[in-house]
Design a protein around this motif. Structure first.
Motif, mmCIF file in Angstrom:
data_model
loop_
_atom_site.group_PDB
_atom_site.id
_atom_site.type_symbol
_atom_site.label_atom_id
_atom_site.label_comp_id
_atom_site.label_asym_id
_atom_site.label_seq_id
_atom_site.Cartn_x
_atom_site.Cartn_y
_atom_site.Cartn_z
ATOM 1 N N GLU A 123 -13.768 -5.300 4.153
ATOM 2 C CA GLU A 123 -13.718 -4.010 3.412
ATOM 3 C C GLU A 123 -13.929 -4.136 1.838
ATOM 4 O O GLU A 123 -14.369 -3.355 1.058
ATOM 5 C CB GLU A 123 -12.390 -3.294 4.171
ATOM 6 C CG GLU A 123 -12.603 -2.714 5.472
ATOM 7 C CD GLU A 123 -11.145 -1.859 5.911
ATOM 8 O OE1 GLU A 123 -11.024 -0.985 5.074
ATOM 9 O OE2 GLU A 123 -10.560 -2.429 6.765
ATOM 10 N N GLU A 124 -13.176 -5.134 1.323
ATOM 11 C CA GLU A 124 -13.121 -5.200 0.079
ATOM 12 C C GLU A 124 -14.516 -5.603 -0.472
ATOM 13 O O GLU A 124 -14.759 -4.952 -1.522
ATOM 14 C CB GLU A 124 -12.095 -6.473 -0.318
ATOM 15 C CG GLU A 124 -11.673 -6.363 -1.672
ATOM 16 C CD GLU A 124 -10.569 -7.538 -1.973
ATOM 17 O OE1 GLU A 124 -10.656 -8.189 -1.161
ATOM 18 O OE2 GLU A 124 -10.498 -7.779 -3.269
ATOM 19 N N GLU A 200 -5.026 -3.482 -0.348
ATOM 20 C CA GLU A 200 -6.478 -2.899 -0.647
ATOM 21 C C GLU A 200 -7.309 -4.209 -0.842
ATOM 22 O O GLU A 200 -8.262 -4.217 -0.643
ATOM 23 C CB GLU A 200 -6.558 -2.058 -1.591
ATOM 24 C CG GLU A 200 -7.776 -1.054 -1.691
ATOM 25 C CD GLU A 200 -7.618 -0.106 -2.768
ATOM 26 O OE1 GLU A 200 -7.889 -0.389 -3.644
ATOM 27 O OE2 GLU A 200 -7.708 1.127 -2.318
ATOM 28 N N SER A 201 -6.520 -5.296 -1.160
ATOM 29 C CA SER A 201 -7.256 -6.462 -1.250
ATOM 30 C C SER A 201 -6.938 -7.700 -0.512
ATOM 31 O O SER A 201 -5.791 -7.636 0.007
ATOM 32 C CB SER A 201 -6.949 -7.010 -2.770
ATOM 33 O OG SER A 201 -5.811 -7.819 -2.788
ATOM 34 N N GLY A 281 -12.044 0.872 3.925
ATOM 35 C CA GLY A 281 -11.870 0.694 2.413
ATOM 36 C C GLY A 281 -10.590 0.908 1.813
ATOM 37 O O GLY A 281 -10.282 0.260 0.772
ATOM 38 N N THR A 287 -3.769 3.139 -4.958
ATOM 39 C CA THR A 287 -3.843 2.505 -6.285
ATOM 40 C C THR A 287 -3.820 3.750 -7.458
ATOM 41 O O THR A 287 -4.096 4.762 -7.257
ATOM 42 C CB THR A 287 -5.191 1.875 -6.567
ATOM 43 O OG1 THR A 287 -6.053 2.800 -5.950
ATOM 44 C CG2 THR A 287 -5.421 0.483 -5.827
ATOM 45 N N ARG A 288 -2.940 3.449 -8.423
ATOM 46 C CA ARG A 288 -2.958 4.400 -9.561
ATOM 47 C C ARG A 288 -4.178 4.264 -10.481
ATOM 48 O O ARG A 288 -4.675 3.009 -10.481
ATOM 49 C CB ARG A 288 -1.593 4.511 -10.180
ATOM 50 C CG ARG A 288 -0.535 4.408 -9.238
ATOM 51 C CD ARG A 288 0.746 4.338 -10.116
ATOM 52 N NE ARG A 288 1.142 3.125 -10.773
ATOM 53 C CZ ARG A 288 1.461 1.762 -10.027
ATOM 54 N NH1 ARG A 288 1.920 2.017 -8.796
ATOM 55 N NH2 ARG A 288 1.623 0.827 -10.789
ATOM 56 N N PRO A 289 -4.511 5.443 -11.332
ATOM 57 C CA PRO A 289 -5.196 5.317 -12.465
ATOM 58 C C PRO A 289 -4.724 4.333 -13.356
ATOM 59 O O PRO A 289 -3.538 3.993 -13.452
ATOM 60 C CB PRO A 289 -5.530 6.756 -12.864
ATOM 61 C CG PRO A 289 -4.257 7.477 -12.433
ATOM 62 C CD PRO A 289 -3.811 6.795 -11.021
ATOM 63 N N GLY A 290 -5.701 3.715 -14.243
ATOM 64 C CA GLY A 290 -5.259 2.887 -15.323
ATOM 65 C C GLY A 290 -5.254 3.250 -16.803
ATOM 66 O O GLY A 290 -5.873 4.589 -16.835
ATOM 67 N N ARG A 305 -4.159 -11.105 -16.653
ATOM 68 C CA ARG A 305 -4.000 -9.792 -15.740
ATOM 69 C C ARG A 305 -4.436 -10.196 -14.396
ATOM 70 O O ARG A 305 -3.940 -9.674 -13.412
ATOM 71 C CB ARG A 305 -5.297 -8.775 -16.255
ATOM 72 C CG ARG A 305 -4.600 -7.883 -17.327
ATOM 73 C CD ARG A 305 -3.653 -7.221 -16.909
ATOM 74 N NE ARG A 305 -3.811 -6.354 -15.897
ATOM 75 C CZ ARG A 305 -4.048 -4.965 -16.304
ATOM 76 N NH1 ARG A 305 -4.256 -4.603 -17.725
ATOM 77 N NH2 ARG A 305 -4.312 -4.076 -15.036
ATOM 78 N N LEU A 306 -5.300 -11.286 -14.281
ATOM 79 C CA LEU A 306 -5.644 -11.615 -12.888
ATOM 80 C C LEU A 306 -4.702 -12.449 -12.253
ATOM 81 O O LEU A 306 -4.741 -12.178 -10.840
ATOM 82 C CB LEU A 306 -7.149 -12.322 -12.886
ATOM 83 C CG LEU A 306 -8.300 -11.198 -13.657
ATOM 84 C CD1 LEU A 306 -9.602 -12.208 -13.617
ATOM 85 C CD2 LEU A 306 -8.456 -10.285 -12.680
ATOM 86 N N SER A 388 -18.544 -14.088 -7.431
ATOM 87 C CA SER A 388 -18.666 -12.687 -7.252
ATOM 88 C C SER A 388 -19.082 -12.193 -8.685
ATOM 89 O O SER A 388 -19.282 -11.046 -8.526
ATOM 90 C CB SER A 388 -17.007 -12.127 -7.269
ATOM 91 O OG SER A 388 -16.417 -12.497 -8.345
#
Lengths: 545, 318
Positions: A123-124, A200-201, A281, A287-290, A305-306, A388
């Protein structure tokens, strides 16, 4: 009334059939994609189980030796915490005693990888969309993923049962062993299926499943350290203890395996319920907006961040495990008495100065090996970014390749040192509090932190693979897994020196308690530095992608 | 900083992946300040060329110069002056579009924040959404805003408008035109021929890793065929013997044919000799132009530029 109810029931039946449309085709797709992955895992697990049984026969040939070993093992709190209690001194009983815990952990990881790979990962990446746009039912992807995992688990169960019978062990015990492993695998396949619905991931789904696995391990260890017969409620609460409590080769209790099946069924049902209700999906954790503007100012900021989430997750797990195992170390020596063999085993793991120190040192080594899994993952994150195609626009910016790599390597190297320090502090605190010896905190912290060079050496091998043979970079997982298996089974089996020497952890002094000679650290650090430098040099020269 | 007149200069570029020869002696010359179209069928080597230009792939042989530097050796310094938009933008699922735009800007020569805001408005992009939630077109916009707002000399755009709606496609064209007006160079790889026709000063067409044609669109048009259909005063004769005539069909006094555009003179003269009642002549469409170049012709990689056009065996879809 019935005239109305019947069509409704029929419609429901029809609906569930439609939900599963295409499962067969998707299962064939999954098995085709996993045509290497599943056989390799199945083979490794079978070889681990069978080889271990053969080794026990070689190292403890007489019944008297085995009886003494089992008596001393069961008398020792810390040995039970690591390996669990032994229920029989027969060849089979001993073989299973050593192998079941690590075998259960490995089969759980296998099941998790298979399930997440064919559900959330699909899905991701957006591949699921194309599949689900065809005649594929809403629950078919999940069903096919679980079936693929079930096939792999059944194969392990069958081959282990056959293999153990083949080396001359009783058929009943062999069968229960195989089924016990397969049952544990099914439980974690179901847990992974549920986690895949929630997140989601794929990465997070694996993280959640890993957290459940870790919690199960700590529960089992805490429970088994408290009782000699596996009867502690803590142990019964851990799916990892059920395989052992089915008592293969010791008045088998196969009904215990129904617990595994029951839990697997219940968790699978929950996953099914969620799978039918949500959008493709999407996840249940929103998930919130950033922010509209970013403060990430370069490759280091991006790597932070990752990777910070994974560092935090691993840190939490290792601190909790450190606390629990530290507290268990107290009293490790009390019950030992003059049991020669358990002393030998724990000392082979942890060095020769007092059983408590040896236990702490053994735990330090174990946490080191687990941290190495994190470190290799942090290195291979680069490969993920590369394949990716997210690395491409970054490297098309004014970013030297080495600086991009350095951002991620900082996590692999400094990050793993931070994890070791945190875990060491927790283990020291746990031990210090339980033993009333607060001064021990620093000694224990230092001992765990001293594993860093070996962790770095494994990370360095991953860097070399990433740079020189990027297509085979994932082989680094195999290496760190191999180090774990050798580190776990080696001391109990008294494996030959040559085999033990394959892992860098063997070469470190056993701390606390051992002699902290500088030479081994320097050699391993040098090796890590050379491998990393060679890997980076190759990375600078090769094509990206 | 001295500005060279050639922004990109590639000659004899070879790149192999195992046994596959992706680039087989490719040439590409882009002048400073021009918008250069980079065309070719799928898999012809456009993206490979761009990756070599960006120093992501290492050339096997040939010379490659980008803004007067070596794209492999001077990658980092050059990338300060270059913005890149890939055809398939992948974002991090947990970073917002705004964060990614600013990150890309900082990784180049810097970002013009005023222009960034203006571009966000023109492209109607919400920068607060997370990477996972953007549609294909919106992911492209993230990379486009970052590229157009970056303070760079050269834009390398690899099928940048895939997924954009016609309105946004229009905004994109305006932006490219503005970039050209500001004296920037653009290398535009695209399959959208109207886009190429509207934006590009010159184009290079490649096939199977080799450049088959390069020049202005007018030049290229000149090298292709014009369709002529006429009704004559009498039955024509001798038309088939004329140079450059193809697909001739004569039905009584009606004539249809195609002629290489530079041989049009001779045909018209012969038709006039017979006497013309009516005549239509259609210049080649861009579509026809590219189809001729894209069409697979093993053993004849040269295309129109070196005489293959005179063979007249090619069937042109029309």
């Amino acid at each position: 009334m019935t005239a109305v109810a019947q069509p409704a029931a029929a419609a429901r039946r029809d609906g569930s059939r439609r939900d599963l449309a295409g499962t067969g085709t998707l299962l064939r797709l999954a098995l085709r994609r996993d045509r290497v992955l599943i056989p390799v895992w199945v083979l490794l697990l079978t070889v681990l189980a069978v080889q271990n049984a053969a080794a026990v026969e070689q190292f403890y040939p007489t019944a008297a030796e085995r009886a003494e070993l089992v008596a001393s093992m069961n008398a020792n709190t810390s040995m039970r915490a690591v390996y669990g209690p032994a229920f029989s001194s027969s060849l089979g009983g001993l073989a299973v005693w050593e192998m079941l815990t690590i075998g259960s952990v490995l089969i759980a990881i296998m099941s998790m990888i298979i399930v997440v790979r064919h559900t959330r990962e699909e899905e991701e990446t957006g591949r699921q969309e194309l599949i689900s746009a065809a005649m594929v039912g809403r629950r078919a992807p999940l069903t096919s993923a679980l079936l693929a995992a079930a096939i792999a688990n059944s194969a392990v169960a069958a081959l282990v049962a056959l293999g153990l019978t083949g080396v001359g062990l009783p058929a009943g015990g062999s069968l229960v062993t195989g089924l016990a492993l397969g049952g544990t695998g099914l439980v974690f396949a179901a847990v992974a299926a549920l986690a895949a619905q929630l997140t989601e991931s794929a990465r997070l789904a694996k993280g959640l499943t890993g957290a459940v696995l870790g919690a199960a391990f700590v529960l089992r260890a805490a429970g088994d350290s408290g009782t000699t017969d596996g009867s502690s409620p803590l142990a019964w609460a851990s799916p990892l203890a059920w395989a052992r409590n089915a008592r293969p080769f010791a008045d088998e209790r196969p009904w215990v395996l129904l617990l595994s099946l029951g839990l697997a069924a219940a968790v699978t049902a929950a996953a099914y319920e969620l799978a039918g209700r949500r959008d493709i999906g999407a996840s249940f954790l929103a998930t919130r907006p950033g922010p509209a503007a970013g403060r990430i100012n370069g490759p280091y900021g991006l790597a932070w961040r990752l990777q910070r989430g994974s560092l935090l997750g691993w840190g939490t797990g290792l601190v909790l495990a450190g606390l629990v195992f530290g507290a268990m170390a107290e009293g490790a020596g009390d019950l030992l008495g003059d049991n020669e063999q358990s002393r030998e085993i724990i000392e082979r793991m942890g060095g020769a100065s007092g059983i408590t120190d040896a236990f702490l040192a053994a735990m330090a080594g174990l946490f080191g090996m687990i941290t190495a899994v994190y470190a290799v993952g942090a290195v291979l994150r680069m490969r993920g970014e590369e394949t990716s195609e997210r690395a491409e626009p970054i490297l098309a910016g004014a970013v030297p390749r080495l600086r991009w790599a350095a951002g991620h390597l900082l996590f692999a190297f400094a990050g793993s040192a931070v994890l070791l320090a945190a875990c060491g502090l927790a283990m020291g605190a746990g031990y210090g509090l339980a033993a009333g010896e607060p001064g021990a905190v620093w000694r224990v912290t230092g001992a765990v932190l001293a594993q860093a060079p070996a962790v770095w050496a494994l990370a360095a091998v991953a860097v070399l693979l990433l740079g020189a043979v990027p297509g085979a970079a994932a082989a680094a997982w195999g290496l760190v897994g191999g180090a774990l298996v050798i580190g776990w089974l080696g001391p109990a089996l008294d494996l030959p020196r040559a085999v033990m020497n394959l892992t860098p952890f063997t070469h470190l002094p056993k701390l606390p308690g051992g002699d902290p000679a500088a030479a081994p650290y320097l050699w391993i650090l040098l090796a890590a530095a050379v491998l990393t430098a060679a890997g980076l040099a190759a990375f600078r020269r090769r094509d990206i992608g | 900083m001295t500005k060279a007149t050639t922004a990109i200069s590639v000659s004899g570029l070879v790149k192999t992946f195992g046994r596959t020869r992706a680039l087989d002696g490719l040439d590409l010359h882009v002048e400073t300040g021009e918008v250069h179209g980079f065309l070719g069928p799928n898999g012809s080597g456009k993206s490979t060329t761009i990756r070599v230009l960006l120093g992501l792939l290492r050339a096997d042989s040939g010379t490659t110069r980008l803004l007067d530097g070596d794209p492999w050796r001077d990658a980092v310094e050059l990338h300060r002056r270059v913005a890149y938009v890939p055809g398939d933008v992948t974002l991090w699922r947990n970073l917002s579009g705004g964060e990614v735009i600013d990150l890309y800007g900082r990784l180049r020569g810097g970002l013009d924040t005023r222009r960034r805001g203006e571009l966000l408005e023109r492209f109607e992009l919400d920068p607060t959404k997370k990477g996972r939630t953007y549609s294909k077109g919106n992911r492209q916009k993230v990379a486009l805003v970052a590229a157009f707002a970056s303070d760079v000399e050269l834009l390398i755009l690899d099928e940048p408008t895939s997924g954009l709606d016609p309105l946004m496609e229009g905004v994109f064209r305006d932006c490219v035109a503005e970039e050209r007006d500001r004296g920037r160079t653009v290398l535009l790889s695209s399959h959208i021929l109207s886009e190429v026709e509207a934006l590009c000063d010159r184009v290079s067409i490649i096939r199977r890793g080799v450049t088959v044609e390069s020049g202005s669109l007018t030049d290229l048009r000149h090298l292709t065929r014009t369709s002529v259909s006429a009704e004559l005063a009498d039955e024509p004769d001798g038309l088939s013997g004329l140079p450059g005539v193809h697909d001739l069909s004569v039905r009584g006094r009606r004539v249809r044919l195609q002629v290489d555009t530079d041989k049009l003179d001779g045909v018209l003269r012969r038709l006039a000799e017979t006497g013309v009642r009516s005549l239509t002549s259609t210049p080649p469409t861009l579509e026809e132009l590219f189809l001729r170049h894209y069409q697979d012709e093993p053993g004849k990689p040269g295309g129109l530029g070196n005489g293959a056009a005179a063979d007249g065996e090619e069937v042109v879809a029309s």
